[in-house]
Design an enzyme around this catalytic site. Structure first.
Site: not given
Lengths: 412, 136
Positions: B50-52, B118
């Site tokens: 994920g982005c986070q 994200s």
């Protein structure tokens, strides 16, 4: 005397009244907006200008003989002049409206890129936003050019000796950020411009994080290109500016084809319009351009020196308070910094802390901030970034610090 | 307990919290309690980027029932994973593949399952359903 009067009128409470969104609450808490690096809030005058444009003046520009078209065209071109004056560009046609910073950089990467040949070199830095990395990679792939990267040190300063050794007659363009969005580093752009010009290289500054914090003077800086976004400077989204020196822009081929950018079209050959229209194909974001002018006008009535010292005070105060927490690590401790505080805490994932701050009404950004290579350099998954604007206050930072404390207690 | 009953149980547990921070305090506890997955299972093919935050997901089938184990580098993500596993484990692959998981919305955590968040959770739920489907 006049300056003193302006400074005396810098009253943060009064300024906050100009920004209606600051009066709202989220999750039952007063909103504390510390995500100004991502986008800024809009003053009432800008919101009113958007409303007024669509209520009273909406029409296509540069086309009609009718009243509204003339009016909209005049307003759009006046906005260009307001921006020209604010950044002290020599000519209004050096101000090209774009969709934003990314669009402006892509324009240069494509169009200026067309004038380059295989083996030519482009220099960027290790702290660039993806917007100032990827367009150059695409361009280098297309034209066979070489991309070089100025490294940074652990504080988040550019290693200028490395830059010096990279410069050569092969360097055609140096594209660096004026201020880092993740670290807040203010880069020594005057030195970069001077050194680059000695080798005949052009310089593009990514100004997405600088124009809202400091006075930028195109003629004094002598940069060749400067790009910024409207929404980060209290204006609307979807509009931005590419400043470019006329003699360079004149030599560059158009970026996109369409209406407005042509002088004459036949099926055999089309001739192109003059600057700035050559680079503004199709109906532009008319309302965006006009209201960006309103935002710049609003900003120009404030004293930038007072803004800077207020923002610096906020950042120093926040950093000092944050440093009192055990395991705190501030990412980006450059000698010259703007009002950005990026940090991580030992054993705490930025996403967890960001989520808990959000539930306490505090908007910060967490993650890699579109600077993945930079996060890799610091060997961290991301940071929590508090980025302040002139409408933020020390009281808000106190609430933020209490919220960090409460969150850390929960997470540990 | 049926899948729907497990969902209702969680909805009831969350009903006592009217403050967001209390809700998250509970999720964090769940995250801390989630059994760790062994490091040899934290392989790239089990990683959901994920982005986070990042999520690792492993699936075993025992006696025709699904057994998920999962981990994340973020504790809140882990807590939500814990809730999903509680609902989906010991169900048949078919029930997992067709589960609507409305309880996440009922307890006010649907933002975490939105693709824009994200955090890897939206992709994780998809992967849970897909891998359950594949095992059929």
């Amino acid at each position: 005397m006049i300056k003193d009067q302006i400074q005396l009128t810098f009253d943060v409470q009064k300024i906050r009244d100009d920004f209606p969104i600051l009066r709202r609450s989220v999750y039952g808490k007063d909103l504390i907006y510390f995500d100004n690096g991502a986008t800024s809030q809009k003053p009432q005058v800008v919101i009113d200008a958007i409303n007024e444009y669509y209520t009273e003046n909406n029409s296509n520009i540069h086309r009609g003989v009718h009243y509204l078209s003339q009016l909209a065209t005049t307003q759009y071109e006046e906005a260009r002049k307001i921006i020209q004056n604010y950044i002290n560009a020599l000519l209004s046609e050096e101000v090209i409206f774009t969709k934003g910073t990314s669009d402006a950089i892509n324009l240069v990467a494509f169009s200026f890129g067309e004038t380059l040949s295989a083996g030519d070199e482009i220099i960027i830095s290790a702290m660039e936003h993806h917007s100032n990395i990827v367009p150059w990679q695409m361009m280098c792939e297309r034209k066979g050019c070489i991309l070089r990267v100025i490294p940074i040190d652990q504080e988040g300063d550019l290693i200028m000796s490395e830059f010096d050794s990279m410069l050569s007659s092969k360097t055609k363009l140096v594209a660096v950020t004026h201020i880092s969005n993740s670290l807040g580093t203010i880069n020594p752009v005057e030195e970069i411009i001077e050194k680059s010009h000695k080798f005949g290289a052009k310089v593009l500054l990514d100004g997405a994080q600088s124009i809202q914090h400091m006075h930028v003077d195109m003629q004094k800086l002598d940069c060749d290109f400067y790009a910024f976004s409207g929404h980060k400077v209290f204006g609307p989204t979807g509009v931005g500016v590419l400043y470019g020196k006329k003699e360079i822009l004149d030599q560059m081929p158009p970026y996109q084809g369409g209406g407005d950018m042509i002088a004459k079209v036949t099926f055999e050959k089309t001739t192109y319009n003059e600057l700035p229209h050559k680079f503004e194909a199709g109906t532009p974001n008319i309302s965006g351009g006009i209201c960006l002018g309103t935002a710049i006008q609003y900003l120009s009535k404030l004293d930038i020196q007072s803004i800077q010292s207020h923002e610096q005070e906020l950042a120093s105060y926040a950093e000092a308070k944050l440093n009192e927490f055990e395991g705190m690590r501030i990412i980006g401790t450059a000698k010259k910094k703007t009002s950005v505080v990026s940090f991580i805490v030992d054993g705490i994932h930025p996403f967890d802390l960001g989520t808990l701050l959000d539930k306490q009404g505090i908007a910060v950004r967490t993650g890699h901030h579109c600077t993945q290579p930079l996060m890799d350099f610091f060997e961290i998954p991301g940071t929590i970034r508090a980025s302040f604007a002139f409408y933020n206050t020390k009281e808000e930072i106190d609430i933020f610090i209490s919220a960090v404390e409460r969150s850390l207690t929960m997470l540990r | 307990m049926t899948l729907a009953e497990k969902e209702q149980e969680i909805i009831d547990e969350f009903a006592i919290y009217d403050d967001w921070m209390d809700k998250y305090e509970y999720i964090i506890e769940l995250g801390k309690d989630l059994p760790k997955i062994s490091d040899d299972k934290k392989t790239d093919d089990r990683l959901i980027e994920g982005c986070q935050s990042r999520v690792w997901l492993a699936l075993d089938i025992e006696d025709g029932k699904v057994k998920f184990s999962a981990d994340s580098d973020a504790i809140i993500t882990k807590g939500i994973i814990g809730l999903l596993i509680r609902v989906l484990n010991n169900e048949t692959a078919k029930s997992v593949a067709t589960a609507e998981l409305n309880f996440i919305k009922e307890i006010g955590l649907h933002e975490h399952l939105s693709p824009t968040r994200s955090n890897g959770l939206a992709s994780m739920v998809n992967k849970m359903k897909m891998s359950a489907l594949k095992s059929l």
